[in-house]
Scaffold this motif. Sequence first.
Motif: not given
Length: 552
Positions: A5-6, A473-474, A486-488, A490, A499, A501, A503
């Motif tokens: 992603y991104y 996001g993802t 993991r999360t992203e 935005e 943004r 993120t 872990e």
Amino acid sequence: MVDGYYGQPLLKAPVWTWEVPAYFFAGGAAGIAAVIAAVGALTGADPSLVRDARWIAAAGAIVSPALLISDLGRPSRFLNMLRVFKVQSAMSVGAWTLALFTPSVLVSILWGPGGLVPDPSLGLRIAGHAAGIAGALTGVVLATYTGVLLGVSAIPVWAAHATTLPVHFAASSLGAAVSILELAGHRTPAMNALGIAAALALTIASARIEIGRKPVSKPLTSGRSGLLTRLGDVLSGPVPLVLRLVWAGAAPARVVAAVAAIAGSLVTRFGWIAAGRASIAAMLVALLAGPALVGAQKPDLSTKALVASAAKYVAEYQEQFKFLLADEAYVQTTFTAGGELKRQRQMTGELFLTYLPGDGEWIAVHDITEVDGVAVRNREDLRLLLQKGDVRGVAARIAARNAQFNIGRLGRNFNEPTLALLLLGPKRIKGVDFERRRVVGALDRTLVGLGFTERERPTLVRTALGRPLYAKGTLTLDAATGRIERTEFEIKDAGVLSRLTTEYAPDEKLKLWVPTVFQERYEDSREREREVVLCEARYTNYRRFDVTAKIK
């Protein structure tokens, strides 16, 4: 490299040139040589041994920065690493250690016991002694931090050996330093004993890798990287161990053992770097080949099944993840549009995190206890507040106090590491569009990138006036269990891009995956001077908070 992603690579292979493993070797040997010199000076060892150990340390101290600068491309990049000190960054610690190590060993050569300057004054002798001790202390770090640097990365083969790499590199550095001294003529029983200890430790470490046969360790036992690491292990472990034990009194055997240990110490550094590249390549092969490499029993990789699995995991996770405390190290940094550092602030404290089932929300309370090394004055104890008041009231009270410590123009109060998990709760999941974006066969499991886009109210984040901000996001999850690793996240609004993120990593004590690293990036273009704010929080020492807190 396959993009995530991104447009960022899913995992980056190490791009270091030959100078970096050479630096790992030179810096490690120099660091241990400084330790030997300091111990020898304090215990009355042969002055020539102390002198030669200092010169070995000095040679490494001079060569190491040159190798790093050669890899970085220009001296200014190395100097930029010294503009900020981050104790949670192995690279920052290493740069500062090298910067302190070099002058320490040079001063000890001049004014330490038996130094180059004859009959120095009392003040200079004290400085020489202190420099020798400082060189030994920083030398220990120099010989081990490179192992930490590899272990904290996301590259699978390095991360799997995070606890053993620092010990492995320290033993290898000890073997090299002792061997260089022996080639200089110091073939004493003490040196042989140190060489035996180093060779024995490396023999045991290599045997554990060979016997363990973990899938993640395959780059250490096969292919070109396996050839290098095995060659390095044999040369620095079994070969000198046998020679030192069986023919300790034979000068030719000691010379061969020393040469083998030095060669093995150098080769093993190149082997571990090559193994890192091979580890990434193996993941790419699995990705390009598809899920067929993961195993005979493949999980259902349809978007519907993945969402259901992740939602089930989050529901169970919310029940387990309640009333937890963690130590928090939080760094905020602001930059100009051109990337120039404007300001940095370092904070430490505790994070209290819980889930409120009645509201379907997470509550994170950041209790800052120290700012830039200065204790926060008139601070109320978080634990006492939670015992006396409701969670929401305490959160608002602490948040108002913490706001004064934020740097940068942008105000923010939605920076919670578990925020994105709420999208999978029953309150919001129907208002979110999901799509499967990537599938990665990660050795013995399948990781999936599950993209999300909010499309209905109520949104997770709103403006101060209540206007909804739609996030995208993802979520990276284990396809077999639904576990989110993991999360992203935005959001964009009126010239501001945010943004977040997070872990996650397993916590052995809690038997639970917990947030360990939380990164924030805010790009504010609303004014003439664009500003970028980067924040990173690291959470350690999780424990349960065993009180009955009120939830209103």
